[in-house]
Scaffold this motif. Structure first.
Motif, PDB file in Angstrom:
ATOM      1  N   GLU A  92       0.807  -1.225   0.000  1.00  0.00           N
ATOM      2  CA  GLU A  92       0.000   0.000   0.000  1.00  0.00           C
ATOM      3  C   GLU A  92       0.837   1.270   0.000  1.00  0.00           C
ATOM      4  O   GLU A  92       0.333   2.344   0.317  1.00  0.00           O
ATOM      5  N   SER A 141      -3.440   1.156  -1.056  1.00  0.00           N
ATOM      6  CA  SER A 141      -3.895  -0.194  -1.382  1.00  0.00           C
ATOM      7  C   SER A 141      -4.752  -0.191  -2.643  1.00  0.00           C
ATOM      8  O   SER A 141      -4.605  -1.059  -3.514  1.00  0.00           O
ATOM      9  N   GLY A 187      -5.688  -4.932   3.803  1.00  0.00           N
ATOM     10  CA  GLY A 187      -5.186  -3.593   4.050  1.00  0.00           C
ATOM     11  C   GLY A 187      -4.804  -3.397   5.511  1.00  0.00           C
ATOM     12  O   GLY A 187      -5.308  -4.069   6.407  1.00  0.00           O
TER      13      GLY A 187
END
Length: 456
Positions: free
Chosen positions: A136, A144, A240
């Motif tokens: 990310e 992300s 994430g």
């Protein structure tokens, strides 16, 4: 039949898709290949970092696990136990992960003296930083989404590249091996095409197997699974970093509720009530003979009535095992091995293990490293090819294809990809809308982008 096969998308159209996909993806592919290559060697790097703490004890009795945890909790004011990592050897420092809300700290405790040897924020550990740079860009959810978008278009770039590479003449030169003595543009074209041929299959696997981690695609998968299975789905991977932080905060709150602790309300830090960590010693004694794959983590109940848990957190995910245990006796209440998980979890688990280079030892690391190096070579050679053919004053995109009939047999492929890769589908729609509405009114920009025929 021959006429139908030459309809859109023909060679020129696919080349344009390949060009624009590459133009967007190349910086991301280089970044992902570089950071991914570093992360492949996480076990070796972390072992090197932890070397000073691998042999710290001398001959003599060790303290109890409960005392070690208590020392770690005292070292980080306001924290509670999150996980206790069962030592692999008797003389290494004990690693205890304590936390407060979303923040976790790894504490290294001497197994005899209970001296705190080192504390480090979990998110500041080197390979955790590399992991977030890779997944990310250290930019949270926005990063992300961007990485997932680039990965989706990279899939398009590789598939269109294979179409362009597909042999149209006999002979292996320039197809399976490059003509190294050709020189000039032919040399770079062979290097690009042949490298793409050899690495595309593994590169596509790495791209697809990385999608479950992505914020959008991972959430997309979880939503579909929840709808199909009819119950909330618990997955063995995070979507994430923000999802991981929320999970941490939830476990922390559950542990504090179990302890009857309301110390952090209003931003105030109060003393925690006395808590017994004695179950850890009983649980550790139960699981040691099982020879679970390291690291093995013991965690306290995450709420009233919940059991203690122990799990193998091995990087080779097919070796993982989850246990629940009775606090009073240390007896195993339930055991779930990798083979007992749902098919989708096993497929993702295998994919993640191979993606990280941990499924079949050094050979897996070498295969992934070669693939990443091949992707970087693809990017470099494509830039050289573009720069050599780029006309002055223009981007250098292949010219538009006019008068081609739409091959409706191709549309299902695009639709399937758009549904399977939602960010690709959304971005493709945006591109088509912008091209048909905005750029049509900007002939200068359209000509520079290669959307209009070149003037003589």
């Amino acid at each position: 039949m021959a006429t139908i096969s030459r309809r859109w998308p023909g060679y020129g159209t696919v080349w344009r898709w390949h060009f624009y996909a590459g133009l967007f993806c190349i910086p991301f592919v280089l970044w992902l290949a570089l950071t991914g290559s570093i992360y492949l060697f996480r076990p070796q790097v972390e072992a090197l970092i932890d070397r000073p703490y691998a042999h710290v004890a001398v001959a003599g009795p060790r303290t109890s696990a409960a005392a070690q945890v208590a020392a770690a909790v005292r070292a980080v004011p306001g924290s509670v136990l999150h996980r206790y990592q069962v030592p692999v050897t008797q003389d290494q420092a004990v690693q205890v992960i304590v936390g407060r809300d979303r923040t976790e700290t790894r504490v290294y405790v001497h197994p005899q003296t209970l001296a705190v040897l080192k504390t480090v924020d979990e998110d500041s550990r080197l390979m955790r930083v590399v992991f977030r740079l890779h997944g990310e860009l250290l930019a949270g959810d926005a990063g992300s989404y961007l990485v997932e978008l680039a990965a989706s278009w990279t899939i398009v770039m590789l598939l269109t590249g294979l179409f362009l590479w597909w042999p149209r003449a006999s002979g292996l030169a320039g197809v399976v091996y490059p003509r190294l003595r050709a020189g000039g543009r032919r040399f770079w074209r062979d290097l690009h095409g042949v490298t793409g041929f050899w690495v595309s299959a593994m590169a596509l696997f790495l791209l697809v197997s990385g999608l479950p981690w992505a914020k959008s695609w991972g959430g997309y998968l979880k939503t579909i699974r929840t709808a199909v299975e009819g119950v909330p789905v618990k997955q063995d991977w995070s979507t994430g970093h923000s999802g991981e932080l929320r999970a941490r905060a939830g476990r922390d709150a559950g542990t504090r509720a179990m302890m009857g602790d309301h110390a952090e309300h209003g931003g105030m830090t109060m003393r925690h009530p006395a808590t017994s960590y004695e179950p850890i010693d009983r649980i550790a004694a139960t699981i040691r003979p099982l020879s679970l794959a390291a690291p093995v983590l013991i965690a306290p109940p995450a709420g009233m009535g919940a059991p203690w848990t122990a799990k193998s957190d091995a990087a080779d995910r097919p070796r993982r095992t989850d246990l629940t245990l009775d606090a009073g006796s240390g007896r195993i209440l339930s055991r779930k091995d990798f083979a007992q998980r749902r098919l989708i979890d096993r497929l993702v688990g295998w994919g993640v293990a191979i993606h990280e280079g941990q499924a079949f030892g050094w050979a897996n690391q070498l295969l992934n490293l070669v693939t990443a190096s091949g992707l970087m070579l693809l990017c470099i050679s494509s830039v050289v090819l573009w720069w050599r053919r780029k006309p002055g004053g223009e981007l250098g995109a292949p010219g538009p294809v006019r008068g081609r009939a739409l091959a409706f047999g191709f549309m299902p492929i695009v639709i399937v990809m758009a549904v399977s890769l939602p960010l690709f589908g959304a971005s493709l729609l945006v591109v088509l809308i912008v091209e048909s509405t905005v750029l049509r009114r900007l002939p200068g920009a359209s000509r520079w982008l290669g959307l209009l025929p070149r003037t003589a």
